[in-house]
Design a protein around this motif. Structure first.
Motif, mmCIF file in Angstrom:
data_model
loop_
_atom_site.group_PDB
_atom_site.id
_atom_site.type_symbol
_atom_site.label_atom_id
_atom_site.label_comp_id
_atom_site.label_asym_id
_atom_site.label_seq_id
_atom_site.Cartn_x
_atom_site.Cartn_y
_atom_site.Cartn_z
ATOM 1 N N VAL A 12 2.323 -5.659 -3.331
ATOM 2 C CA VAL A 12 3.116 -4.449 -3.092
ATOM 3 C C VAL A 12 3.137 -3.612 -4.365
ATOM 4 O O VAL A 12 3.358 -4.138 -5.466
ATOM 5 C CB VAL A 12 4.554 -4.794 -2.666
ATOM 6 N N ILE A 13 2.895 -2.320 -4.227
ATOM 7 C CA ILE A 13 2.902 -1.400 -5.367
ATOM 8 C C ILE A 13 3.971 -0.335 -5.136
ATOM 9 O O ILE A 13 3.993 0.324 -4.087
ATOM 10 C CB ILE A 13 1.533 -0.723 -5.544
ATOM 11 N N ASP A 14 4.839 -0.165 -6.113
ATOM 12 C CA ASP A 14 5.876 0.866 -6.037
ATOM 13 C C ASP A 14 5.274 2.191 -6.491
ATOM 14 O O ASP A 14 4.876 2.344 -7.654
ATOM 15 C CB ASP A 14 7.059 0.489 -6.923
ATOM 16 N N VAL A 15 5.192 3.149 -5.575
ATOM 17 C CA VAL A 15 4.567 4.442 -5.888
ATOM 18 C C VAL A 15 5.594 5.531 -6.175
ATOM 19 O O VAL A 15 5.241 6.707 -6.264
ATOM 20 C CB VAL A 15 3.636 4.894 -4.724
ATOM 21 N N THR A 16 6.847 5.139 -6.349
ATOM 22 C CA THR A 16 7.935 6.113 -6.503
ATOM 23 C C THR A 16 7.645 7.158 -7.568
ATOM 24 O O THR A 16 7.747 8.355 -7.329
ATOM 25 C CB THR A 16 9.261 5.397 -6.837
#
Length: 271
Positions: free
Chosen positions: A247-251
Motif C-alpha cells: 500500500v502506498i500513501d499518495v496523499t
C-alpha cells in the motif's frame, strides 16, 4: 544491359544500407530488375571482411557498407583498394561530422539503432495497454499486466498508469467501490505486482469537491461527502488485505514520486 551486384555489408542486421541501396536502385528504370543485392550481416571480424572483398572481386560487385567500428572500416577500405573494388561508406562521414560538432567520440557499438527501435515499440505497446485496461474496463488485463494499481476514485491511478507505461511497464488499474465486487482476477495475481493507492479522507474530500465544481456540479454530492469517502477507504483496506499487496500513501505525493516508489520496490525485489 549488364547486371550489377551490390554487396550490403553491416556489423548489425544491415537494414539501413539495404534500404539506401534499394532507394538508389529505384531511380533507374530497370534498376531493381538488373541490380541484385546480397546482404552480409553481423560482420565483426576482419577475416570476414577479407572473404567478402574476395567474393566481390569474383562477382565484380560494388560494396555498400555501414560499419561503426573504425578498424573494420579501415580494413574494408584497404582490402577494396588492394583488390580494385568500389566501396561506399554510408555511415562514417555522418558519424565523423557529428563527432566533430559534439566534440565527442562515437560509441562504435553495432545495433544501437535497432535497440532504440525495439525500445520505442515496447513503450508504445505499454501505453496502448494502459489505455485499454484503464479504470477496470476489462479485468482480463489484470492477468496480463506487469503492474496492477488499485484504489478508490481520484487517487491518480490513470496518470500513474500512463507514467509507468512510458517506462515500458504494462499497467492495469482497478477502481474500488463498496457496491461493486472487485474482479476475481485481483485475487489470482501475484501480490508483488499489485499496489494499493490510499489517500487521506480530508485530501480526497477536497479533490472530489474540486472535481465536481469543475464539472459544473454542486460540491455536496454523496461522491464528495466525508462519510462516503471513509466508507470507500474501509472497503479499499479490506480488499487490499485480502490481496496482500503493498500500500502506498499518495496523499502528498506527485505522480512521479509515487511511480519512483513503485519502481524502487520492483528493483529491490529483483536483487
Amino acid at each position: 544491359m549488364g547486371k550489377l551486384t551490390l554487396f550490403i555489408v553491416s556489423d548489425s542486421v544491415g537494414e539501413t544500407a539495404d534500404l539506401v541501396a534499394k532507394a538508389a536502385a529505384s531511380q533507374f528504370r530497370q534498376g531493381l530488375e538488373t541490380i541484385s543485392m546480397k546482404r552480409f550481416s553481423h560482420v565483426e571480424d576482419e577475416s570476414q571482411v577479407a572473404e567478402i572483398v574476395y567474393l566481390a572481386k569474383q562477382q565484380q560487385a560494388i560494396i555498400i557498407y555501414t560499419l561503426v567500428k573504425m578498424n573494420m572500416c579501415l580494413k574494408l577500405k584497404e582490402e577494396c583498394q588492394h583488390k580494385g573494388i568500389h566501396c561506399i561508406d554510408l555511415l562514417s562521414p555522418i558519424v565523423n561530422q557529428i563527432s566533430l560538432e559534439l566534440s565527442e567520440q562515437p560509441l562504435e557499438e553495432p545495433g544501437l539503432v535497432r535497440q532504440l527501435d525495439d525500445d520505442y515499440f515496447k513503450k508504445i505497446e505499454a501505453i496502448e495497454f494502459a489505455v485499454k485496461y484503464d479504470d477496470g474496463r476489462d479485468p482480463r488485463g489484470i492477468l496480463k499486466a506487469d503492474i496492477v494499481l488499485v484504489g478508490v476514485s481520484r487517487t491518480s491511478k490513470t496518470p500513474l498508469s500512463q507514467y509507468l507505461a512510458h517506462k515500458r511497464f504494462k499497467v492495469a488499474n482497478v477502481p474500488l467501490v463498496p457496491e461493486v465486487e472487485p474482479p476475481e482476477e485481483l485475487y489470482q495475481i501475484d501480490p508483488a505486482k499489485c499496489f494499493g493507492l490510499v489517500i487521506s479522507p480530508e485530501k480526497l474530500n477536497f479533490i472530489r469537491k474540486e472535481r465536481l465544481i469543475a464539472l459544473g456540479l454542486k460540491d455536496d454530492a454523496s461522491y464528495a461527502r466525508l462519510d462516503r469517502i471513509e466508507e470507500e477507504i474501509i472497503h479499499f483496506r479490506n480488499v487490499i488485505q485480502k490481496i496482500g499487496c503493498t500500500v502506498i500513501d499518495v496523499t502528498n505525493r506527485a505522480v512521479e514520486e509515487t511511480a519512483n516508489v513503485i519502481l524502487s520496490e520492483i528493483v529491490n525485489r529483483t536483487k
